[in-house]
Design a protein around this motif. Structure first.
Motif, mmCIF file in Angstrom:
data_model
loop_
_atom_site.group_PDB
_atom_site.id
_atom_site.type_symbol
_atom_site.label_atom_id
_atom_site.label_comp_id
_atom_site.label_asym_id
_atom_site.label_seq_id
_atom_site.Cartn_x
_atom_site.Cartn_y
_atom_site.Cartn_z
ATOM 1 N N PRO B 318 9.293 0.300 -0.191
ATOM 2 C CA PRO B 318 8.034 0.946 0.239
ATOM 3 C C PRO B 318 6.938 0.700 -0.806
ATOM 4 O O PRO B 318 7.195 0.777 -2.010
ATOM 5 C CB PRO B 318 8.404 2.433 0.301
ATOM 6 C CG PRO B 318 9.879 2.457 0.460
ATOM 7 C CD PRO B 318 10.414 1.235 -0.206
ATOM 8 N N GLN B 319 5.740 0.410 -0.322
ATOM 9 C CA GLN B 319 4.674 -0.016 -1.221
ATOM 10 C C GLN B 319 4.263 1.056 -2.223
ATOM 11 O O GLN B 319 3.907 0.755 -3.366
ATOM 12 C CB GLN B 319 3.476 -0.486 -0.383
ATOM 13 C CG GLN B 319 3.848 -1.719 0.415
ATOM 14 C CD GLN B 319 2.727 -2.201 1.304
ATOM 15 O OE1 GLN B 319 1.573 -1.830 1.126
ATOM 16 N NE2 GLN B 319 3.076 -3.036 2.259
ATOM 17 N N GLU B 320 4.346 2.308 -1.827
ATOM 18 C CA GLU B 320 3.974 3.380 -2.745
ATOM 19 C C GLU B 320 4.943 3.414 -3.930
ATOM 20 O O GLU B 320 4.543 3.630 -5.066
ATOM 21 C CB GLU B 320 3.965 4.745 -2.026
ATOM 22 C CG GLU B 320 2.839 4.897 -1.012
ATOM 23 C CD GLU B 320 3.071 4.069 0.251
ATOM 24 O OE1 GLU B 320 4.226 3.644 0.486
ATOM 25 O OE2 GLU B 320 2.094 3.803 0.977
ATOM 26 N N GLU B 321 6.220 3.187 -3.634
ATOM 27 C CA GLU B 321 7.236 3.199 -4.674
ATOM 28 C C GLU B 321 6.950 2.091 -5.707
ATOM 29 O O GLU B 321 7.019 2.314 -6.914
ATOM 30 C CB GLU B 321 8.610 2.992 -4.038
ATOM 31 C CG GLU B 321 9.760 3.173 -5.032
ATOM 32 C CD GLU B 321 11.118 2.880 -4.393
ATOM 33 O OE1 GLU B 321 11.310 3.206 -3.198
ATOM 34 O OE2 GLU B 321 11.970 2.292 -5.104
ATOM 35 N N ILE B 322 6.612 0.920 -5.215
ATOM 36 C CA ILE B 322 6.285 -0.204 -6.080
ATOM 37 C C ILE B 322 5.095 0.143 -6.966
ATOM 38 O O ILE B 322 5.110 -0.045 -8.186
ATOM 39 C CB ILE B 322 5.948 -1.458 -5.241
ATOM 40 C CG1 ILE B 322 7.179 -1.941 -4.483
ATOM 41 C CG2 ILE B 322 5.407 -2.584 -6.128
ATOM 42 C CD1 ILE B 322 8.297 -2.385 -5.375
ATOM 43 N N ASN B 323 4.088 0.663 -6.323
ATOM 44 C CA ASN B 323 2.861 1.009 -7.028
ATOM 45 C C ASN B 323 3.151 1.936 -8.197
ATOM 46 O O ASN B 323 2.702 1.720 -9.326
ATOM 47 C CB ASN B 323 1.895 1.686 -6.039
ATOM 48 C CG ASN B 323 0.468 1.604 -6.548
ATOM 49 O OD1 ASN B 323 0.168 0.766 -7.407
ATOM 50 N ND2 ASN B 323 -0.399 2.463 -6.038
ATOM 51 N N GLU B 324 3.949 2.931 -7.937
ATOM 52 C CA GLU B 324 4.317 3.917 -8.949
ATOM 53 C C GLU B 324 5.102 3.258 -10.083
ATOM 54 O O GLU B 324 4.803 3.463 -11.264
ATOM 55 C CB GLU B 324 5.204 4.982 -8.268
ATOM 56 C CG GLU B 324 5.140 6.348 -8.900
ATOM 57 C CD GLU B 324 5.942 7.324 -8.044
ATOM 58 O OE1 GLU B 324 6.991 7.799 -8.541
ATOM 59 O OE2 GLU B 324 5.541 7.572 -6.876
ATOM 60 N N THR B 325 6.098 2.452 -9.694
ATOM 61 C CA THR B 325 6.949 1.782 -10.682
ATOM 62 C C THR B 325 6.128 0.892 -11.606
ATOM 63 O O THR B 325 6.288 0.924 -12.829
ATOM 64 C CB THR B 325 7.993 0.898 -9.960
ATOM 65 O OG1 THR B 325 8.612 1.682 -8.942
ATOM 66 C CG2 THR B 325 9.034 0.395 -10.927
ATOM 67 N N ILE B 326 5.236 0.110 -10.993
ATOM 68 C CA ILE B 326 4.430 -0.837 -11.766
ATOM 69 C C ILE B 326 3.505 -0.080 -12.714
ATOM 70 O O ILE B 326 3.351 -0.452 -13.891
ATOM 71 C CB ILE B 326 3.598 -1.730 -10.822
ATOM 72 C CG1 ILE B 326 4.506 -2.586 -9.935
ATOM 73 C CG2 ILE B 326 2.639 -2.628 -11.622
ATOM 74 C CD1 ILE B 326 5.288 -3.627 -10.675
ATOM 75 N N THR B 327 2.886 0.971 -12.220
ATOM 76 C CA THR B 327 1.974 1.753 -13.046
ATOM 77 C C THR B 327 2.705 2.281 -14.272
ATOM 78 O O THR B 327 2.217 2.177 -15.410
ATOM 79 C CB THR B 327 1.374 2.921 -12.236
ATOM 80 O OG1 THR B 327 0.903 2.393 -10.993
ATOM 81 C CG2 THR B 327 0.239 3.583 -12.986
#
Lengths: 466, 466
Positions: B318-327
């Motif tokens: 899920p894109q939100e999960e990626i966003n969080e991880t990368i941040t």
């Protein structure tokens, strides 16, 4: 497509020096387009015109690919026929980085060169009459040589001593063959152009010479590939220790030169220019049983391959027991063409060396201590003495190639047929046919008779770049 | 005994081509006794007198030891000063057997040659003024170069572009130093030979230029040694498959040339002449945990060394999960000087590629299938684009040696002291001392200032024979 073997229209290139990184590397280009190609790529310093550079002159400059320098190089032109291949050749001496070597080869290939096949430069030298086939084979042997004797044999063969004699014999035989064929043309008239007595004389001379050459192969082959030596004996008699002692003595000499790996000297030991190839008789070594009882035919087979056998035993063993053991051993192997040397080990454990030993077994016996490295040099000296005849022979014409050996045997067979034919007064037809067979076999040695398969076999053994 | 570094009386010899067996090998001899030695050993064909052979002319003949041929060789004289070392040099091109190479070296040493130390030929070239120290170092770099950029940097440095500029700057500074020292001689009279405004101008120009060179080191160093790339991501996201896919794509290109081993390309991948060094983040890769939780400082340390980070994840996440991880990830590492590229893997399992992804994470994202090798070339292109500036810079003067980098930093420091001194109107003594320090550091780059230890360090890195 034609067989690449005869593809001599192409301009070929290859790395001539060993693969890897060094101070410099040499790339060789050969063929009709060599100069045109280099004129475009190589820019000598000092505004020298490429075409104005004389043959055999080393010139410094840059190798450029579309104005971008590939490397600063030394370039030497070798104008045909004064080159290795007999064609126009250029040698490029570049910085020895593997990357640069690849780059230069790539640029040459992008500009119309083909990567040379193994031995293709030497093949072209042969096809252009720069050397005969036996000389070409000697080039490969020379590169593979690893001892003074194998080097001497290959060097003499390359210089053409052997070829010249074969060619002389063949030329004389050819004269007779021509006369006999002439008789066939005049067969109605029953003339005899070829003097049968002289032919018999020639056949006798040739048979003697060919037989000598054929007999030299046994020595030539071992001098080239190493004289096979087997160390045998009961377990725990000290064989491994002895082997280590022998190799350690010599190792220091070899490893003076960087890059010599332990691998290459573990099996072959070079003493005063003669290589000795130690045959692995591990089965025998590891056996818990005595040699008489081990019954492993394969191990005996290996012992039979040896020219020299070092039979090792404990110096403290009762002499009668040794005598019995050795007598039994000699019955099992045919030791007529072998040199059997006894090694009495562990003299460090003895109070005195039994002087009457030799009389008992009638074989040369060396008393050593492998552990303390005592008298090891005696073994080396004895090994060398065993082949002293061979080392001398290396200065004569010695046949060291199994291909030549085979061709000489076939030639001799045909000559014997001719000989018989003359005595039995057979027709010129039959004589002629046998003479042609002899000429054919003799001709394959120097390459006067050849074919694609033969050339493929010979040059396929070469490294790329030679 | 003297340090071997300065032992230039000896005549030295060494193998110049890579160790091993090839078609030919080249042995180099340099020193005052070279010609006398070769005159005795080398016998040109055609009754040519050795002394009559002109420089740079290749001549065929035999190398004889007491009338016994060692090999048939090509010999080239390079008469001083027109040689690599500036001394009399002979290059012997012999048959490429390891045995022959050893034999020729042995014969040369038996006749008074000494085996050269690593880099000794280039050391002599430096001592004889054939090249400066930075050029000599470039020779070693050139031989070690493994990509177009490292080759270009070394080649330019060898040709002297960088040295010339350093020498110019030093000469200008030297003028001022001389004037200021002159002032010291006339200190009683309070004269000012050195114009302080012009000195400040020079110092400003030099500082700007030195700063540029110092800054170029970051790029020069990675271009020379490979741009560090880390592939990271959760377990089973396909990192190994991706690495294999990337290397497989390029492997075919590299292995066209025989002898290229898999070893050399497993870690370093050369794309269009630029090398990328893939950093092993095995600890991270094998971890069962997520990157946020692994807490192994050593792995983060490695990630910090990377210039480029390929952050890999499952394209189905899920894109939100990626966003969080990368941040979170970006907070943990300082990525200001790094290029972070996202790799969304396993697109073969997706029905369609999420188009709005990029807006979410604000980072370039490549959608690939490592398994099916889809879009792998996009990764190569992106890697190349990330350093396109660097490739251009390789054509400028780029500092790629940490020794030069260190010397430039020290020079700059001393110049800043001079600058301050002028502003604070300090005494000529102090100015002079700082100027001398700057001149010293600058001089070590090109070798105008040198010492045994420095030379030992530099030439010790060379291979024997260069």
């Amino acid at each position: 497509m034609n067989s690449p073997i005869y593809q001599t229209e192409d301009t070929i290139c290859a790395l001539a020096t060993p693969a890897g990184t060094g101070a410099i590397a040499v790339i060789r280009v050969s063929g009709t387009k060599t100069y045109a190609m280099l004129e475009k790529l190589f820019h000598p310093y000092g505004n020298i015109d490429f075409s104005a550079i004389e043959s055999h002159k080393v010139v410094l400059g840059q190798l450029l690919e579309k104005d971008k320098p590939v490397d600063e190089v030394l370039v030497t032109k070798f104008t045909n026929p004064h080159s290795y291949t007999g064609e126009d050749v250029v040698e490029i001496s570049c910085h020895g980085s593997w990357f640069i070597q690849q780059e230069i080869l790539r640029v040459l290939m992008d500009n119309g060169c083909r990567m040379a096949s193994p031995g293709e430069f030497t093949l072209r030298a042969f096809l252009n009459g720069k050397m005969d086939l036996s000389q070409a084979e000697a080039v490969a042997d020379l590169i593979a040589s690893n001892s003074a004797t194998s080097h001497t044999i290959a060097f003499r063969q390359m210089r053409g001593h052997f070829s010249k004699r074969i060619q002389q014999l063949r030329a004389q035989l050819l004269d007779f063959a021509a006369l006999i064929e002439l008789e066939l043309d005049f067969s109605e008239e029953d003339v005899e152009f070829a003097n049968r007595d002289k032919l018999i004389d020639l056949l006798d001379t040739m048979s003697t010479e060919l037989t000598q050459l054929i007999e030299s192969f046994a020595m030539g082959n071992v001098l080239k590939n190493g004289i096979p030596v087997a160390i045998i004996g009961k377990p725990n008699v000290g064989k491994s220790t002895l082997l280590n002692a022998i190799f350690n003595e010599e190792k220091a000499l070899v490893s003076d030169i960087p890059g010599t790996t332990r691998d290459t000297i573990e099996d072959v030991l070079v003493i005063d220019g003669v290589s000795f190839r130690f045959i692995d008789t591990a089965g025998l070594r590891d056996s818990d049983d005595t040699i008489e009882n081990m019954g492993i035919e394969r191990t005996y087979e290996k012992i039979r391959q040896a020219s020299i056998i070092l039979y090792m035993f404990d110096a403290g063993t009762p002499q009668e027991e040794i005598n019995e053991t050795i007598t039994e051993f000699r019955e099992k192997i045919d030791d007529n063409d072998k040199r059997l040397i006894l090694i009495a080990n562990k003299i460090d454990l003895l109070e005195e060396i039994p002087h009457n030993f030799k009389n008992l077994v009638e074989l040369e016996t060396l008393f050593v201590s492998a552990k303390r490295k005592e008298n090891i040099n005696m073994i080396n000296e004895t090994l060398l003495k065993s082949v002293s005849v061979g080392v001398e022979e290396a200065n004569q014409s010695v046949v060291a190639s199994s291909r030549h050996y085979q061709a000489l045997i076939e030639t001799l067979k045909s000559l014997e047929m001719v000989h018989q034919g003359v005595h039995q007064n057979v027709s010129g037809d039959l004589l002629s046919s046998d003479l042609r067979a002899a000429l054919h076999h003799l001709g394959t040695i120097t390459g006067e008779i050849t074919n694609d398969e033969l050339l493929g076999n010979i040059f396929g053994r070469f490294c790329i770049g030679k």
